[in-house]
Scaffold this active site. Structure first.
Site, mmCIF file in Angstrom:
data_model
loop_
_atom_site.group_PDB
_atom_site.id
_atom_site.type_symbol
_atom_site.label_atom_id
_atom_site.label_comp_id
_atom_site.label_asym_id
_atom_site.label_seq_id
_atom_site.Cartn_x
_atom_site.Cartn_y
_atom_site.Cartn_z
ATOM 1 N N ARG B 124 18.499 24.354 -27.224
ATOM 2 C CA ARG B 124 17.154 24.821 -26.842
ATOM 3 C C ARG B 124 16.035 23.992 -27.469
ATOM 4 O O ARG B 124 14.926 24.477 -27.665
ATOM 5 C CB ARG B 124 16.952 26.297 -27.186
ATOM 6 N N LYS B 146 6.356 14.323 -20.781
ATOM 7 C CA LYS B 146 7.091 14.591 -19.543
ATOM 8 C C LYS B 146 8.484 13.988 -19.642
ATOM 9 O O LYS B 146 8.648 12.832 -20.018
ATOM 10 C CB LYS B 146 6.371 13.973 -18.343
ATOM 11 N N GLU B 188 -0.008 0.382 -14.509
ATOM 12 C CA GLU B 188 -0.420 1.614 -15.201
ATOM 13 C C GLU B 188 -1.597 1.350 -16.137
ATOM 14 O O GLU B 188 -2.419 2.243 -16.366
ATOM 15 C CB GLU B 188 0.753 2.233 -15.971
ATOM 16 N N LYS B 230 -4.580 8.161 -21.877
ATOM 17 C CA LYS B 230 -3.546 9.149 -21.609
ATOM 18 C C LYS B 230 -3.589 10.266 -22.644
ATOM 19 O O LYS B 230 -3.478 11.457 -22.307
ATOM 20 C CB LYS B 230 -2.169 8.498 -21.598
ATOM 21 N N GLU B 240 -0.374 19.744 -16.967
ATOM 22 C CA GLU B 240 -0.845 19.364 -15.634
ATOM 23 C C GLU B 240 -1.289 20.548 -14.798
ATOM 24 O O GLU B 240 -0.906 20.710 -13.644
ATOM 25 C CB GLU B 240 0.242 18.551 -14.899
ATOM 26 N N ARG B 244 -4.873 16.539 -15.808
ATOM 27 C CA ARG B 244 -3.762 15.609 -16.024
ATOM 28 C C ARG B 244 -3.303 14.989 -14.708
ATOM 29 O O ARG B 244 -2.772 13.878 -14.685
ATOM 30 C CB ARG B 244 -2.588 16.315 -16.729
ATOM 31 N N ASN B 248 -2.103 10.723 -11.779
ATOM 32 C CA ASN B 248 -1.270 10.412 -10.613
ATOM 33 C C ASN B 248 -1.997 9.530 -9.602
ATOM 34 O O ASN B 248 -1.519 9.362 -8.485
ATOM 35 C CB ASN B 248 -0.829 11.718 -9.932
ATOM 36 N N HIS B 251 -0.129 7.480 -7.196
ATOM 37 C CA HIS B 251 1.274 7.860 -7.331
ATOM 38 C C HIS B 251 1.826 8.640 -6.147
ATOM 39 O O HIS B 251 3.034 8.668 -5.941
ATOM 40 C CB HIS B 251 1.495 8.655 -8.619
ATOM 41 N N HIS B 255 5.040 7.006 -4.980
ATOM 42 C CA HIS B 255 6.376 7.605 -5.021
ATOM 43 C C HIS B 255 7.046 7.543 -3.659
ATOM 44 O O HIS B 255 8.255 7.313 -3.557
ATOM 45 C CB HIS B 255 6.300 9.053 -5.503
ATOM 46 N N HIS B 268 8.347 0.439 -9.951
ATOM 47 C CA HIS B 268 7.371 1.527 -10.003
ATOM 48 C C HIS B 268 5.934 0.997 -9.962
ATOM 49 O O HIS B 268 5.118 1.428 -9.142
ATOM 50 C CB HIS B 268 7.595 2.360 -11.265
#
Lengths: 362, 362
Positions: B124, B146, B188, B230, B240, B244, B248, B251, B255, B268
């Site tokens: 956990r 993330k 980025e 960031k 997010e 946040r 993206n 993105h 994606h 990417h």
């Protein structure tokens, strides 16, 4: 009058309510339409529970205008595997579950643990709701946000903390629970009283049998008190950095007993009963009166829970092997929960040898 | 002078520092001995990165008195699967990892995403540290907590938020990074400037080429600014719920471009470059001056990043299919990031058809 009892779990922006009310299962849809800002539910349930209550749940959701899909997993701990978790992800994708979807776990502790971990990790977290259907899950497992699956090397090795948005408890579903599971669930009710709530312990000494006999008021009272103890402790220590570990009273040896029996042979509450007797006797040396040990043992005994541990060298070797994998060990030390008196527990560090009191060779 | 640059990520009791310093990799052990209250490290790295830097890392840990084991995973996105995650759990169990163990992710974004999810869910949650070794991971992926693995139906579908205790960036390791990956990582860096930091954008317009040329000061400055943007955004919106999502920018279509190419064909950053050009042009209608669109396109072009999207009906059908699975959709709406000016981005809801501007039949 079957009044609803509500216990708040205070965790800042992760706060939620545990709602206890006989017959409330069929009202699930209307409350979810208010509580969860989402349009579609995915119900996760087990074969047995789904057959009994799946239709009531989906009809209730439909009446409230919530669409739903249902994922059925195996009964019991067989549900708690990475393979089952992966299967749930496949099915969530297949039914188009997105961030507007919430999960509803309808079942015992295993269903809640599995569905909760899926909710914690699908799309990095979607909301979920617990509808526990066993006494053990209603009194203990559904509150506090612990989720997990098992690894061949140990129980609950893979998991997350992910609080539900609501815990919705209908004590009437206990009518279909096998008697042995009702007894097993009482172990966690006794545990809550023993570690935190001496009044509740005294109440149990008078009324204990009324709970597994499903006396409506007694069940509601027992659930409310057990949940209130858990909510208070979790509210102070969500991620088990300190006092939340008190909830593990009886669980260190208890888990070892379950592991040594291969899981399933001994029910969780039965193992915890044996673990509590062991821990209560060990608590003598920090001052627990012999009379209180007797009170604990006789309450468990009256409830039909096992109190006599198989005390052979072979058994202790098996417990030792299982304890060697315990995930709660830190720096090689176990933090055993001991009692100063009924209602007052504390953490006590000990080595594996100290814990087993030289019952097996190291 | 190769001074260390430290950027704080302010997240209450989950706060940590991003440390940027040429040559700092060999100091990793001594800082970890101070920062992480644990005695044993499990290093997760990829085949390629492990061959280059595994020994430096484990020797540094050993010098600081920290024992370590190493888990090697495949290079690139092949690492990001549930099967690899399960494999990591097996190996953590096999090497006896307990709550006094911390994970050290040494590699690119994929290694960080996988190791981070393992750290989030083993027992956990155990502590972890990011040692990013690609420009993309150093400038962006290693900060913000993330973590994820992919599902056949989509990228990052399974994951968690789990902040590292430290991000340790040695820009010197970029010397062994292929030129194409350096260019990709610049996307980025450009994104951070475009959405938040007009001064940085102006700096890039003068100095951009010095970064992929690995000019020491320019690399340190670019990393510090990108990380600071960031850190500021994540500090305001960890999970997010709002701003946040500005990160993206480029993105959503990016994606889809990656997915349509089957992942790996297009890097990417290359896909994000195309996505940013698309989003910048779309931003004209909320007031982004044509001149700013040109500045963005020409900066990306100078950096050797692709700016001309394959504009055939077949391609747009492929993007549409990929977008239909986008996990960021809510109520069927995409939240596209658009620009009012360079340094000022905002979220704009749109349907799939609006986003694709009728380029394919619905």
């Amino acid at each position: 009058v079957d009044a609803a009892r509500c216990v708040p779990v205070a965790l800042g922006d992760r706060s939620y309510t545990v709602h206890i009310e006989p017959g409330c299962l069929r009202e699930l849809g209307s409350v979810l339409a208010r509580v969860v800002d989402a349009e579609r539910a995915v119900v996760v349930t087990s074969e047995r529970v789904g057959a009994l209550y799946g239709a009531v749940v989906t009809e209730s959701l439909a009446r409230a205008g919530l669409g739903s899909s249902t994922i059925v997993v195996p009964d019991g701990d067989r549900a708690k595997s990475l393979a089952q978790l992966s299967d749930i992800f496949d099915r969530l994708v297949a039914c188009g579950a997105d961030r507007d979807t919430f999960l509803v776990a309808v079942g015992g502790g295993a269903v809640g643990d599995l569905a909760g971990l899926a909710a914690a990790t699908y799309l990095r977290g979607v909301p979920w709701v617990q509808v526990p259907t066993t006494l053990l899950a209603q009194a203990d497992a559904s509150v506090g946000g612990k989720t997990a699956v098992n690894h061949p090397a140990g129980k609950n090795l893979i998991g997350a903390f992910h609080q539900p948005r609501l815990v919705w408890i209908d004590p009437r579903v206990l009518r279909t629970l096998p008697a042995r599971e009702l007894r097993s669930g009482m172990a966690e009710v006794v545990k809550s009283a023993v570690i935190w709530d001496p009044q509740m312990f005294a109440w149990l000494e008078v009324h204990a049998e009324r709970v597994p006999a499903l006396d409506t008021d007694a069940v509601a009272h027992a659930l409310e008190r057990a949940v209130a103890v858990k909510a208070e402790i979790v509210g102070r220590d969500e991620r088990e950095g300190g006092i939340r570990a008190l909830l593990n009273f009886g669980h260190t040896l208890g888990h070892a007993i379950e592991a040594a029996s291969g899981f399933g042979e001994v029910l969780h509450g039965e193992a915890i009963s044996l673990g509590m007797v062991f821990a209560a006797r060990r608590s003598r040396r920090i001052g627990l009166p012999a009379r209180d040990v007797d009170r604990i043992v006789s309450l468990l005994e009256r409830l039909g829970l096992p109190v006599v541990l198989a005390d052979t060298p072979a058994q202790w070797c098996a417990y030792r092997r299982a304890l060697a994998h315990d995930k709660k060990r830190r720096d090689g030390l176990f933090w055993m929960v001991l009692l100063r008196e009924i209602g007052r527990a504390e953490l006590s560090p000990c080595t594996l040898d100290e814990m087993l009191e030289g019952r097996t060779a190291a």
